[in-house]
Motif scaffolding. Structure first.
Motif, PDB file in Angstrom:
ATOM      1  N   ALA A  73     -12.754  19.258  23.367  1.00 45.68           N
ATOM      2  CA  ALA A  73     -14.025  18.801  24.088  1.00 45.68           C
ATOM      3  C   ALA A  73     -15.344  18.602  22.934  1.00 45.68           C
ATOM      4  CB  ALA A  73     -14.653  19.778  25.180  1.00 45.68           C
ATOM      5  N   LYS A  74     -16.379  17.614  22.626  1.00 43.35           N
ATOM      6  CA  LYS A  74     -17.102  17.621  21.746  1.00 43.35           C
ATOM      7  C   LYS A  74     -17.999  17.173  22.051  1.00 43.35           C
ATOM      8  CE  LYS A  74     -14.945  13.302  21.537  1.00 43.35           C
ATOM      9  NZ  LYS A  74     -15.540  11.637  21.116  1.00 43.35           N
ATOM     10  N   PHE A  75     -19.290  18.318  21.671  1.00 39.65           N
ATOM     11  CA  PHE A  75     -20.249  18.532  22.211  1.00 39.65           C
ATOM     12  C   PHE A  75     -21.307  17.727  20.767  1.00 39.65           C
ATOM     13  CE2 PHE A  75     -17.246  21.212  24.208  1.00 39.65           C
ATOM     14  CZ  PHE A  75     -17.714  21.058  25.288  1.00 39.65           C
TER      15      PHE A  75
ATOM     16  N   PRO B 217     -20.177  12.428  17.750  1.00 38.42           N
ATOM     17  CA  PRO B 217     -19.075  12.772  18.616  1.00 38.42           C
ATOM     18  C   PRO B 217     -18.874  11.434  19.007  1.00 38.42           C
ATOM     19  CG  PRO B 217     -20.180  14.522  19.183  1.00 38.42           C
ATOM     20  CD  PRO B 217     -21.334  14.082  17.771  1.00 38.42           C
TER      21      PRO B 217
ATOM     22  N   GLY C 299     -16.430  13.829  25.801  1.00 40.41           N
ATOM     23  CA  GLY C 299     -17.895  13.901  24.518  1.00 40.41           C
ATOM     24  C   GLY C 299     -18.537  14.366  25.686  1.00 40.41           C
ATOM     25  N   PHE C 300     -19.673  15.730  24.878  1.00 36.71           N
ATOM     26  CA  PHE C 300     -20.311  16.063  26.277  1.00 36.71           C
ATOM     27  C   PHE C 300     -21.980  15.637  25.266  1.00 36.71           C
ATOM     28  CE2 PHE C 300     -22.236  17.932  30.408  1.00 36.71           C
ATOM     29  CZ  PHE C 300     -23.823  17.361  30.732  1.00 36.71           C
ATOM     30  N   ASN C 301     -22.700  14.628  24.732  1.00 37.75           N
ATOM     31  CA  ASN C 301     -23.890  14.337  24.254  1.00 37.75           C
ATOM     32  C   ASN C 301     -25.351  15.484  25.282  1.00 37.75           C
ATOM     33  OD1 ASN C 301     -25.677  11.667  23.227  1.00 37.75           O
ATOM     34  ND2 ASN C 301     -25.977  13.789  22.211  1.00 37.75           N
TER      35      ASN C 301
END
Lengths: 346, 621
Positions: free
Chosen positions: A56-58, A68, A77-79
Motif C-alpha cells: 500500500a502506497k501513501f 507513488p 495507492g492513496f494520495n
C-alpha cells in the motif's frame, strides 16, 4: 536465485519481472532526484520479492507525493491531503497489518504542514517505510523555501533563508524511531541497500533522502543541489543488506564489520569507513547528528537501527488477521453479551 | 403506554394542579462535590418505583468549584423533555442560592442548607431548611469518614428528599447498591448518610412536600443509559473494528464506552489478541485520517467528536467524499460557534455537516432522538457507509449523548452486515480485470471497489483526492470531472432511498404541521399535546430521521400550508436546508428555535407555535 533457462527474462523469487513493479510514466521535471528514488523503490521491491498486491502506497501533496503513481502499478495507492499521509497510512495499516506500507513525502509535506502527524507516526512506530524526498523547496508552488532549507541557503533570486533547518533525522531518533537513515538520490548503491533493509523492518523506517530540485534549487548557494550533495556527502559506513532468503554477503568488502539481524533473519552489514560508528547506539546517533549539524556535514547511512522495537499493532495487542476478514461472529458479540449489557443498565 | 420514540404520547396532565408523579426536581451544587452519585441514586429510585423519569446534568466546563445543576423530571404521563419550570429545588450551593430561589416557580418546594438563610427571599415557596453541615460533622467527627464529608452530605439530601416526597426507602437502597456495584464499604456509609437525612426529615418536618411520587408500573423492563454508551454499543454490534478519536466534550465518553465494551467483548478467547484497533489520536485531523485510511483498507471504522472536531476534519471529509471511502463520524453536538459553551447542548452542526468540506459536497446525516436510535443508527451508519462508499454522519448532541435516558432494551441485530459493492479476486478474474473504480455499472451512482490486499494483479487501483476518471487515473479533463461529480450527485439520490425514513403522526383537524429531529422530538411531542389540550391547536407531526429525505417527506410537506420547524439553533439550520432543497415550500416554514444551551423544553415550542398560529381561544397564555 537458482539457475534459469538462459533465454528467459530475469525474474525474482516470486517469478515476477522487474516490469511488474513499475508504475506510470513520471510527469516530474527531467533530472528530478525523485525519479531516481522511484527507480530505486522499483528495484528494491523487485529484489525483495514483495508481492505487489500486498503493498500500500501513501502520499500527501507536492511533487514527491505524486511519485507513488510512478512505481508499483499493481499495488494500492492513496494520495491524500497535504501533510496528513501519516494518519491515512496508520489507519490502513491497522486495518490490515499484513500490508507492506510505503509513504512518500516531501520536506514541505513532512517538516511544515505535516510535522505533527509525522512526529506522532514516529512515536507510535507504525509499520511504514517513510521516505522524505528532501530538496529544501516547495517545487509544485514554484520554489519557496521549506523548513528543511539550511540557514543561509539562497533561492534562485538570491533570497537568503534566515531560519534554522528542521533536522528530520534528529527528530526521528529523539522520538524513538527505530530505523533512521539519511541518503542522497545520487548515491544509488547506498539508497538501494537502505531501501531493502527498510522493507525488512517491521516498524517506521524513516529515510530522509536529499533529492535535488533541478528547477528551483540546484544553483550555487543551495545546500540541496546535486553539486553540493556530491561534494559534501560523507557516508558513515558502507551498507550491505542480505534478505532472509539469501545467504551471501558477496558485495561487502572485507574489513571491520558490524551485523544487525532482523527478526526474520535478514542482516544489515555495516562496514566502517574511517569513523567508529555503532548504528545501534541511540545516544551516539544523537550526538553525531548534533555534531554534524554544527560542522555542516552531510552524513549519510543508517543512523540508528533497533529492529526489535515493538510496532503499533503489537502495542495494541492486535490480531494478525486483516480486520475486514475477521468473521462476523468474532466482531459481533452473541446475543447473551447484549443481554448482559442491558441487564447491567436496569 | 409506549415511551418509544415514535409512540403516541398519553394525555398530559394540566400544569396548574399539583399531583403525584409530575414534577421537576433540581439539585444545585458545586462542580466536583461528588453529587453525581447521589443524583443518580435519586433518579434511579424514582425509576425503580415505575415512574417515567429523565435526568439532565447542566454542568460547567470545569473540574471543581463552578455551579452545576442536575434536573430530574418525573412524569407519570411519560414526558421526558426538560421542564423549564422547577417544582422542587435542593439547594446546596451558596454561590447560586439567591438566583436559584428566584427562578423556581411559585409554590415550589425548596430543600436547603439551613445556614444559607434563603427562607426570607420569597414567601410563595415552601422551605425545608436542613443543617446539612452540622449533621455531617456530627456523624463524622473524629472518625475516618471525616475526609468523606463532602460526599456524605449529598446522600443526606437524598434522605431528606426521599422522606418528603415519598420515594421508597427500599428502592433508594437498591439504587445505591446498583450505583456502587460491589463496593461494600461505600454502600455502607452511603446508606448510613441516607438514613441520617431520612430520620432528620421525619422528626423535623410534619408537613410533607406537595410534589410526591406514587408507585406505578411504567418502567418495567426498561433500562437507563446515555446516548453515548448506546452509540458505543451500536458500534460494537455493528462490527466496527477501528475507532480513532481525540478527547472532546461531549463525545469522549462514547469512545471510552467503546473501549470498555471491547475489553470485554473483542478479545479473542483463543489467542488473547484484540479484534479491534483503538487509537487516541493527536488531534481530530489525525483521527479522521485514520478512519478514512482504515475504511479504505476495508475495516469498519469510526470516530466520535463534536463541532470543533468537525471543523478540523473538514478537509479529510472532502477527501472521503471524493475518493468514496466508507467511514462513520458521530458528531455529539455542543453549543458553538468556536469553543462556545462546551458543556451545553445544541443542534448547531446540521448545516455545516450536511455540506461539509470545500467544493460541491453532500453527506448522509442521521438524526437519532433516543439512546435506542443511537444504538440502531450507529449500526445503520456503517451499513450506509459501505453501501454508499462515503462518509456518513450520525448527529447526536450533548443532551442525548451525556444525559440519562430511559429506554427499552435494545434488539439484537438481525442478519449479516452490508459490505456493499466489493469485488473479490475471483470477481476481478471473472471480469478479466475490466473494471473501473469509479464506473457506474448499475446507474445508481455507486461504483465497485476492491480492498487493498486482494490477491489479483488487476485488483489494485490508485486512490486520489485530485481529479480522476472512471478508472481512478489522474485527469483534469472537463468532461471527466463533470461525469464524476454528476455521478456523485446521482449516488446521493440513491442515498435518499436507503436512509431511515421520517416518522409521521397525523391528527384529525390539524391546522398545520410541526417538524422536529433529534432531541427536539421530546419537547415537540409534549408541546403538541399541550397545544391540543390547552389551546385546541392540533398539529400533524413529522420527525425527520435523516438527510437526504425520501420522497414521502415531500408528500407530507405538500399537504401542509404551514410547517413549524423546531430546532435547537439560532438560524433555523434545517429550515435553511429545506428552503434550499424544496424552494416551492420555502414560504411555509416557520422556525421555532431554542438556542440557550439548555435542552429544548415544551413551553418554548408552545409559545413559538402560538406566536404564529393564534389559538381558537380555549385558554389565555
Amino acid at each position: 536465485m537458482s539457475a534459469t533457462v538462459p533465454s528467459a527474462p530475469k525474474t525474482n523469487r516470486l517469478g515476477l519481472a522487474k516490469s511488474d513493479y513499475e508504475g506510470a510514466k513520471s510527469t516530474l521535471c527531467l533530472g528530478c532526484g525523485h525519479d531516481v528514488i522511484t527507480k530505486q523503490i522499483v528495484t528494491a521491491f523487485y529484489e525483495m520479492g514483495v508481492e505487489p498486491h500486498r503493498v500500500a502506497k501513501f502520499s500527501g501533496i507536492g511533487c514527491s507525493s505524486k511519485t507513488p503513481n510512478y512505481f508499483l502499478n499493481r499495488s494500492w495507492g492513496f494520495n491524500g491531503v497535504h501533510g496528513r499521509m501519516p494518519s491515512l497510512a496508520t489507519g490502513a495499516i491497522l486495518a490490515n497489518r499484513s500490508l507492506v506500507g510505503i509513504g512518500v513525502s516531501g520536506d514541505g509535506d513532512t517538516a511544515s504542514i505535516g510535522i505533527g502527524q509525522f512526529m506522532h507516526l514516529l512515536r507510535r512506530n507504525v509499520p511504514l517505510i517513510y521516505i522524505v524526498e528532501n530538496n529544501g523547496v516547495y517545487g509544485l508552488t514554484k520554489g519557496q523555501f521549506s523548513a528543511t532549507a539550511d540557514l543561509g541557503a539562497t533561492l534562485k533570486d538570491g533570497t537568503v533563508n534566515d531560519l534554522p533547518a528542521v533536522d528530520l533525522c534528529s527528530l526521528a531518533v529523539e522520538l524513538g524511531c527505530a530505523f533512521v537513515a539519511r541518503s542522497f538520490s545520487g548515491d544509488m548503491k547506498q539508497l538501494q541497500a537502505i531501501l531493502q533493509a527498510a522493507i525488512a523492518h517491521k516498524g517506521t523506517a524513516l529515510l530522509d533522502v536529499i533529492s535535488p530540485c533541478v528547477t528551483f534549487n540546484d544553483h550555487e548557494g543551495s545546500t540541496k543541489s546535486y553539486k553540493y550533495a556530491k561534494d559534501h556527502e560523507e557516508p558513515l559506513h558502507e551498507i550491505g543488506f542480505v534478505p532472509f532468503f539469501e545467504d551471501t554477503l558477496a558485495e561487502i568488502p572485507p574489513g571491520e564489520v558490524k551485523d544487525v539481524t532482523f527478526p526474520d533473519g535478514s542482516v544489515v552489514r555495516f562496514h566502517s569507513v574511517g569513523r567508529d560508528y555503532d548504528p545501534t547506539n541511540r545516544e551516539q546517533a544523537l550526538a553525531v547528528l548534533h555534531e554534524s549539524r554544527q560542522k555542516k556535514e552531510f552524513l549519510t547511512g543508517i543512523l540508528y537501527l533497533a529492529p526489535e522495537q515493538p510496532s503499533l499493532p503489537d502495542v495494541l495487542g492486535m490480531t494478525d488477521e486483516p480486520l475486514h476478514q475477521i468473521p462476523l461472529e468474532k466482531v459481533r458479540p452473541p446475543k447473551a453479551a447484549l443481554d448482559a449489557i442491558m441487564e447491567s443498565l436496569r | 403506554m409506549s415511551l418509544g420514540v415514535s409512540g403516541e404520547m398519553p394525555a398530559a396532565i394540566t400544569q396548574s394542579a399539583v399531583s403525584a408523579n409530575d414534577f421537576s426536581l433540581q439539585v444545585a451544587t458545586a462542580n466536583g462535590s461528588g453529587s453525581q452519585t447521589a443524583n443518580n441514586v435519586l433518579m434511579r429510585a424514582i425509576f425503580r418505583m415505575g415512574i417515567p423519569v429523565s435526568g439532565k446534568n447542566l454542568f460547567p466546563s470545569n473540574i471543581q468549584g463552578l455551579p452545576t445543576w442536575f434536573t430530574i423530571r418525573a412524569s407519570g404521563a411519560g414526558y421526558i423533555a426538560r421542564k423549564r419550570e422547577i417544582d422542587v429545588l435542593i439547594l446546596m450551593n451558596p454561590d447560586t442560592a439567591a438566583a436559584d430561589v428566584r427562578d423556581v416557580r411559585p409554590g415550589a418546594v425548596v430543600i436547603c442548607e439551613k445556614k444559607l438563610g434563603v427562607e426570607k427571599l420569597r414567601d410563595d415557596l415552601t422551605f425545608y431548611p436542613v443543617p446539612f453541615s452540622e449533621l455531617v460533622m456530627k456523624v463524622t467527627a473524629g472518625s475516618e469518614l471525616a475526609k468523606l464529608r463532602k460526599l456524605i452530605v449529598n446522600m443526606i439530601y437524598v434522605g431528606v428528599a426521599a422522606e418528603l416526597m415519598g420515594i421508597e426507602t427500599a428502592e433508594v437502597g437498591e439504587a445505591i447498591r446498583r450505583q456502587l456495584k460491589g463496593k461494600t464499604k461505600a454502600i455502607e456509609f452511603n446508606l448510613g448518610a441516607f438514613h441520617l437525612g431520612l430520620d432528620y426529615s421525619q422528626k423535623t418536618f410534619p408537613e410533607k412536600s406537595p410534589y410526591r411520587v406514587e408507585r406505578m408500573n411504567a418502567t418495567a423492563g426498561k433500562i437507563i443509559l446515555d446516548g453515548n454508551n448506546a452509540a458505543a454499543i451500536g458500534c460494537l454490534f455493528a462490527g466496527a473494528t477501528v475507532c480513532t478519536w481525540y478527547p472532546i466534550t461531549p463525545s469522549s465518553s462514547l469512545c471510552e464506552s467503546f473501549i470498555d465494551h471491547c475489553e470485554t467483548h473483542r478479545k479473542d478467547p483463543e489467542t488473547g489478541k484484540m479484534n479491534v484497533a483503538i487509537v487516541q489520536a493527536e488531534d481530530e485531523i489525525a483521527a479522521i485520517g485514520m478512519v478514512i485510511g482504515a475504511g479504505w483498507a476495508g475495516a469498519r471504522s469510526f470516530t466520535a467528536t463534536s463541532g470543533p472536531g468537525i471543523s478540523l476534519m473538514s478537509e479529510f471529509i472532502g477527501l472521503g467524499y471524493y475518493t468514496e471511502v466508507p467511514s462513520v463520524i458521530i458528531d455529539v453536538q455542543r453549543t458553538g460557534p468556536s469553543t462556545g459553551l462546551p458543556t451545553r447542548t445544541m443542534q448547531g452542526d446540521v448545516l455545516f455537516v450536511y455540506t461539509n468540506s470545500h467544493g460541491d459536497t453532500r453527506h448522509p446525516v442521521l438524526f437519532p432522538s433516543s439512546p435506542e436510535e443511537c444504538y440502531l443508527m450507529a449500526q445503520q451508519a456503517f451499513d450506509l457507509a459501505e453501501q454508499l462508499q462515503t462518509p456518513v454522519f450520525v448527529l447526536s448532541d450533548l443532551d442525548l449523548g451525556m444525559n440519562n435516558w430511559m429506554s427499552d432494551p435494545f434488539p439484537y441485530p438481525e442478519g449479516a452486515i452490508t459490505r456493499g459493492k466489493v469485488l473479490s479476486a475471483e470477481d476481478v478474474e471473472r471480469l478479466k480485470g475490466d473494471w473501473g473504480r469509479y464506473r457506474d455499472v448499475e446507474g445508481d451512482g455507486i461504483p465497485y471497489r476492491t480492498v487493498p490486499g486482494t490477491p489479483h494483479p488487476l485488483a489494485a487501483y490508485f486512490t486520489r483526492g485530485s481529479g480522476h476518471n472512471e478508472s481512478g487515473v489522474y485527469s483534469e479533463k472537463p468532461e471527466d470531472y463533470v461525469r464524476n461529480v454528476d455521478r456523485l450527485k446521482r449516488k446521493f439520490e440513491t442515498a435518499r432511498t436507503l436512509v431511515p425514513g421520517p416518522v409521521f403522526e397525523d391528527r384529525p383537524r390539524a391546522v398545520a404541521g410541526v417538524l422536529a429531529y433529534g432531541t427536539s422530538h421530546w419537547g415537540t411531542v409534549e408541546a403538541r399535546d399541550r397545544l391540543s389540550k390547552e389551546f385546541g391547536v392540533e398539529l400533524d407531526y413529522c420527525r425527520l430521521t435523516a438527510l437526504p429525505a425520501p420522497p414521502s417527506f415531500r408528500d407530507w410537506m405538500q399537504r401542509h400550508d404551514r410547517i413549524f420547524v423546531v430546532e435547537q439553533n439560532r438560524d433555523g439550520q434545517l429550515a435553511t436546508i429545506l428552503k434550499d432543497e424544496y424552494p416551492e415550500f420555502a414560504t411555509r416554514f416557520v422556525s421555532v428555535l431554542q438556542y440557550n444551551g439548555l435542552p429544548l423544553d415544551a413551553t418554548t415550542v408552545v409559545n413559538g407555535v402560538l406566536d404564529a398560529q393564534p389559538a381558537p381561544g380555549r385558554k389565555e397564555r
